[in-house]
Structure formats: structure tokens, C-alpha cells
Design a protein around this motif. Structure first.
Motif, PDB file in Angstrom:
ATOM      1  N   ALA A   1       0.832  -1.204   0.000  1.00 12.03           N
ATOM      2  CA  ALA A   1       0.000   0.000   0.000  1.00 12.03           C
ATOM      3  C   ALA A   1       0.865   1.252   0.000  1.00 12.03           C
ATOM      4  CB  ALA A   1      -0.933  -0.008   1.213  1.00 12.03           C
TER       5      ALA A   1
ATOM      6  N   LEU B   1       2.445   1.635  -3.543  1.00  8.38           N
ATOM      7  CA  LEU B   1       1.515   2.148  -4.547  1.00  8.38           C
ATOM      8  C   LEU B   1       1.211   3.623  -4.305  1.00  8.38           C
ATOM      9  CD1 LEU B   1      -0.942  -0.870  -4.875  1.00  8.38           C
ATOM     10  CD2 LEU B   1       0.857  -0.163  -6.457  1.00  8.38           C
ATOM     11  N   THR B   2       1.094   4.010  -3.033  1.00  2.01           N
ATOM     12  CA  THR B   2       0.858   5.421  -2.719  1.00  2.01           C
ATOM     13  C   THR B   2       2.063   6.270  -3.087  1.00  2.01           C
ATOM     14  OG1 THR B   2      -0.598   4.780  -0.894  1.00  2.01           O
ATOM     15  CG2 THR B   2       0.228   7.033  -0.893  1.00  2.01           C
TER      16      THR B   2
ATOM     17  N   ALA C   1       1.962   6.538  -6.786  1.00  2.00           N
ATOM     18  CA  ALA C   1       0.798   7.203  -7.373  1.00  2.00           C
ATOM     19  C   ALA C   1       0.819   8.714  -7.166  1.00  2.00           C
ATOM     20  CB  ALA C   1      -0.488   6.620  -6.777  1.00  2.00           C
TER      21      ALA C   1
ATOM     22  N   LEU D   1      -8.669   4.918 -11.493  1.00  2.51           N
ATOM     23  CA  LEU D   1      -7.377   4.434 -11.010  1.00  2.51           C
ATOM     24  C   LEU D   1      -7.345   4.354  -9.485  1.00  2.51           C
ATOM     25  CD1 LEU D   1      -4.925   6.300 -13.412  1.00  2.51           C
ATOM     26  CD2 LEU D   1      -5.441   3.858 -13.358  1.00  2.51           C
ATOM     27  N   ALA D   2      -8.029   5.275  -8.830  1.00  6.31           N
ATOM     28  CA  ALA D   2      -8.090   5.240  -7.367  1.00  6.31           C
ATOM     29  C   ALA D   2      -8.752   3.956  -6.885  1.00  6.31           C
ATOM     30  CB  ALA D   2      -8.848   6.457  -6.842  1.00  6.31           C
TER      31      ALA D   2
ATOM     32  N   LEU E   1      -6.406   0.992  -7.458  1.00  4.76           N
ATOM     33  CA  LEU E   1      -5.363   0.902  -6.435  1.00  4.76           C
ATOM     34  C   LEU E   1      -5.902   0.241  -5.172  1.00  4.76           C
ATOM     35  CD1 LEU E   1      -3.614   4.395  -6.691  1.00  4.76           C
ATOM     36  CD2 LEU E   1      -2.609   2.185  -7.238  1.00  4.76           C
ATOM     37  N   SER E   2      -7.057   0.681  -4.729  1.00  8.83           N
ATOM     38  CA  SER E   2      -7.643   0.107  -3.525  1.00  8.83           C
ATOM     39  C   SER E   2      -7.948  -1.378  -3.713  1.00  8.83           C
ATOM     40  CB  SER E   2      -8.926   0.859  -3.147  1.00  8.83           C
ATOM     41  OG  SER E   2      -8.643   2.185  -2.764  1.00  8.83           O
TER      42      SER E   2
ATOM     43  N   VAL F   1      -6.478  -3.561  -5.659  1.00 10.42           N
ATOM     44  CA  VAL F   1      -5.243  -4.347  -5.647  1.00 10.42           C
ATOM     45  C   VAL F   1      -4.768  -4.577  -4.220  1.00 10.42           C
ATOM     46  CG1 VAL F   1      -2.790  -4.297  -6.246  1.00 10.42           C
ATOM     47  CG2 VAL F   1      -4.494  -3.681  -7.948  1.00 10.42           C
ATOM     48  N   VAL F   2      -4.798  -3.532  -3.402  1.00 12.87           N
ATOM     49  CA  VAL F   2      -4.320  -3.657  -2.029  1.00 12.87           C
ATOM     50  C   VAL F   2      -5.222  -4.579  -1.209  1.00 12.87           C
ATOM     51  CG1 VAL F   2      -3.777  -2.401   0.094  1.00 12.87           C
ATOM     52  CG2 VAL F   2      -3.234  -1.392  -2.116  1.00 12.87           C
TER      53      VAL F   2
ATOM     54  N   GLY G   1      -6.504   4.274  -2.506  1.00 15.45           N
ATOM     55  CA  GLY G   1      -6.683   4.964  -3.784  1.00 15.45           C
ATOM     56  C   GLY G   1      -7.243   6.367  -3.653  1.00 15.45           C
TER      57      GLY G   1
ATOM     58  N   ALA H   1      -4.606   8.740  -2.198  1.00 14.32           N
ATOM     59  CA  ALA H   1      -3.515   9.084  -3.117  1.00 14.32           C
ATOM     60  C   ALA H   1      -3.943  10.174  -4.092  1.00 14.32           C
ATOM     61  CB  ALA H   1      -3.059   7.836  -3.874  1.00 14.32           C
TER      62      ALA H   1
END
Length: 396
Positions: A248, A251-252, A255, A273-274, A277-278, A280-281, A330, A333
Motif C-alpha cells: 500500500a 503504490l501510494t 501514485a 485508477l483510485a 489501487l484500492s 489491488v491492495v 486509492g 492518493a
């Protein structure tokens, strides 16, 4: 991928010190180390908020000379905070007795090196050179292994000595960072750096103090009114789940500057995309934690020693707990990259009291499991707010 690989290496060094100490000392002694490590984690997050975060937001597109001056100021801010916090830990450790006192003293000695090394990592992220961050962390990891191997047998089972060896490896990595950036930390610019970016550093520092301060303070209070072994079990959960936490962070870290470099990106694309990201984590953290639930107890004991038994009983609830902050990765970020630090501060200002109170209430009502349930309630209660604010800020 370089950013993710670096986080793997970075989490490896942090996990290694936890695993090694957990295996070599008693659960009570590991609890004492966990308290010192909790303080380190708190100070490190504060350092990132005050020193290196503005690099990714405001200097991602700066010219090399301008970026180097900013990097010196940011790392100098981290060094200043490391020296000040280290002095406080030294005083507190000297006034304490037993394993807690020796661990606080050791952590105070190595704190400046730990913060400077971390500042170089985030400098490389902001500059778009994550491979350099990976190289730095690999040197730290290699040196740490050599330092552990070089410890005499009588010191190899002492948590404070292991912390000193870990910190000595960080010194090597911090010096390598100076060579990689060709810039020395400049603590004389610390106050000017903080005030020049007060909109970012001020709100993000306040945000970190309120959120992480509440979480880490609740951990310390749990240690006071619960037991050191319970703090050790909570530290054990954090250690087992550290790879997903660091994913996490990776990625942050990737990003924020990437979003900042692309001001013309369509708002709807940012929003999608936000959520990606969330997702995936959340998926990776859930799968990772489930692995430890199905593995034999012998594997867990090999990693955490006597601490494993209590950690194992809390792991199922911890999967639900960690999904809460993962969902916020996400949206947070995107909001940071847009410079909405005032807004994120307001969100977390309402969140902090829950993060402090819910685990303590849970401890009173349900013991160790009640603590985790308290964290679940606190984390999940903020998710609707993050989603609503993301939609508002990315609305055409």
C-alpha cells in the motif's frame, strides 16, 4: 514495479528485525521491543509527513538543481527530527529499567540514521528513480545480515544489541544515499522547509499526529493496561501483514508523484485508477493473510516464537481490520496529489478519536479480540467519507 520491489526490500529489513527478535527472546521481552518499535514507526511517519511528502507533491517536475536543493532540505528535516526524537528516547530509556529501558536507548541511538535512510528512499520516489531506492535498501538488508552474523553469541539474543546492529546497517545505507544523490542533508534548512510548505507539511503533519498518534498511543495504553505480551501479539500481526502494508505504501509513493506529474489527466480516469489501487491492495492483503491461517502452527512458531500463539488467535479478525485502510489507499492518493491536504486532514481529524477510543473500549469489553474489533469499527467507519470526497473532487 521498481517501487513495489523496493517496498519488498524495505519491508524485509523491518520484518527481519521483528522476526529475529521474536525468535530469540521471550514474549515479554519482545513486547518491550514492540513498544520501542511502535515509537519508531510513529516518528518515521511524522518525518515523512514533515520532510519528504512535499517532494512528491511539489517537486516531481522540478529541474535537477532545484530538486537537489529541495532534497537536501527535506533530508535535513528528517535528520533534525531524528536527533531530537533520539534524544528523547535516550532520556526515557535511561530513566526506565529492564528490557524496555535498553530497547528505548538503542532505538534512540539509531533513530537519526533510520530517518535519514528513509528520507533518501522517498527522495528517489519523488525524483522518479525507484531503482535507486531499491539499490539502497538492498545494501541495507545485506549489511544487516552481515551485522547480525558478526554479533558475538552472548549479544545475539539481546533485543537492544540487535536493534543497534540494525541501525548500524541503516548508517551504511544513509551514507550510500548521500553518494547516490550527491547531496548532504542540510538541517539548517529544516525550519525554512517546513514553513515554506506549510500548507502541505502543516496539514499532513497534523494529520499524521492525529491519526497515527491516536493509533500508536492506543497501542501504548494497551500495553499499560493490558500486557506487554498483548502488545507483542499486535506487533506480531503487523509484522506478518507488513508486506501488504508496504505494498500500500509502495503504490501510494508511486501514485502521488505520478498523478502530480499529470495535471491534465481526466478526472474520471483518476477516479477509476483510485478504485483500482484500492482493489489491488485489498485483494493482495486478504490473500496474504489467509496464507498464514492455513499454514501449520510450526511455521508460525518459526517466525514469531512464543508470540505466535496469541497472534494466531487474532489473525482472522485482522484480515477484516486491514481491509478498511486498504480501501482508502486509492482515494487518499488522488486527494494528496491534487493538493487537498486540508480536506484529508479534516477527514482524519474526525477519524482519530475513534481510532483511539474503539480499541481501548474493545480491550475493556472483549480483551485481545475486542481490541481488533475496535480497530475494525474505527477503520471501516471512514470508508464512505473517502469515497464521497473522491467523487466530489473528481466530478467534471
Amino acid at each position: 514495479m521498481w517501487t513495489v520491489l523496493d517496498q519488498v526490500a524495505s519491508s524485509g529489513t523491518n520484518a527481519a528485525i521483528n522476526f529475529v527478535i521474536a525468535r530469540r527472546v521471550s514474549a515479554t521481552e519482545f513486547g518491550a521491543f514492540a513498544i520501542a518499535y511502535t515509537i519508531f514507526a510513529l516518528v518515521m511517519g511524522l518525518s515523512r509527513a514533515a520532510s519528504t511528502t512535499p517532494l512528491g507533491i511539489h517537486y516531481a517536475t522540478a529541474s535537477p538543481p532545484t530538486f537537489r536543493v529541495a532534497a537536501r532540505a527535506a533530508s535535513g528535516t528528517a535528520l533534525t527530527l531524528g536527533v531530537l526524537s533520539g534524544a528523547v528516547l535516550l532520556a526515557a530509556g535511561t530513566a526506565s529499567t529492564g528490557a524496555l529501558g535498553s530497547n528505548l536507548v538503542a532505538m534512540g541511538i539509531v533513530m537519526p540514521a533510520l530517518l535519514v535512510q528513509d528520507s533518501w528512499r522517498y527522495t528517489f520516489f519523488a525524483e522518479g528513480r525507484p531503482a535507486a531506492a531499491l539499490a539502497n535498501d538492498l545494501v541495507w538488508a545485506t549489511t544487516m545480515v552481515a551485522a547480525f552474523a558478526a554479533l558475538p553469541a552472548r549479544f545475539s539474543s539481546d533485543a537492544a544489541c540487535l536493534v543497534l546492529a540494525w541501525g548500524a546497517a541503516a548508517v551504511v545505507a544513509a551514507l550510500l544515499g548521500i553518494a547516490q544523490t550527491r547531496a548532504w542533508p542540510d538541517p539548517r534548512r529544516a525550519i525554512r522547509w517546513f514553513t515554506a510548505h506549510r500548507e502541505t507539511t502543516g496539514f499532513m503533519t497534523a494529520e499524521y499526529v492525529t491519526v497515527q498518534g491516536a493509533q500508536q498511543t492506543s497501542t501504548l495504553i494497551i500495553g499499560m493496561f493490558g500486557s506487554s505480551s498483548l502488545v507483542g501479539a499486535l506487533r506480531g500481526i503487523q509484522t506478518l501483514l507488513a508486506p501488504t502494508t508496504n505494498l500500500a505504501v509502495a503504490l501510494t509513493s508511486f501514485a502521488i508523484p505520478e498523478f502530480a506529474r499529470r495535471p491534465d489527466m481526466p478526472l474520471r480516469t483518476r477516479s477509476r485508477l483510485a478504485y483500482a489501487l484500492s482493489a489491488v491492495v485489498v485483494a493482495s492483503s486478504t490473500i496474504w493473510a489467509l496464507v498464514f491461517l492455513v499454514l501449520p502452527d510450526g511455521f508460525g512458531r518459526a517466525l514469531l516464537g512464543d508470540t505466535w500463539l496469541q497472534t494466531r488467535g487474532l489473525l482472522g479478525l485482522a484480515i477484516v481490520q486491514q481491509a478498511g485502510p486498504a480501501l482508502a489507499v486509492g482515494p487518499a492518493a488522488v486527494l494528496y496529489a491534487l493538493g487537498r491536504t486540508r480536506l484529508t486532514f479534516r477527514i482524519n481529524l474526525r477519524f482519530a478519536p475513534l481510532l483511539l477510543a474503539c480499541p481501548l473500549i474493545g480491550l475493556h469489553l472483549g480483551g485481545a479480540k475486542g481490541v481488533i474489533v475496535g480497530y475494525i469499527i474505527a477503520f471501516w467507519s471512514t470508508i464512505p467519507t473517502w469515497i464521497i470526497q473522491l467523487r466530489r473532487q473528481t466530478r467534471p
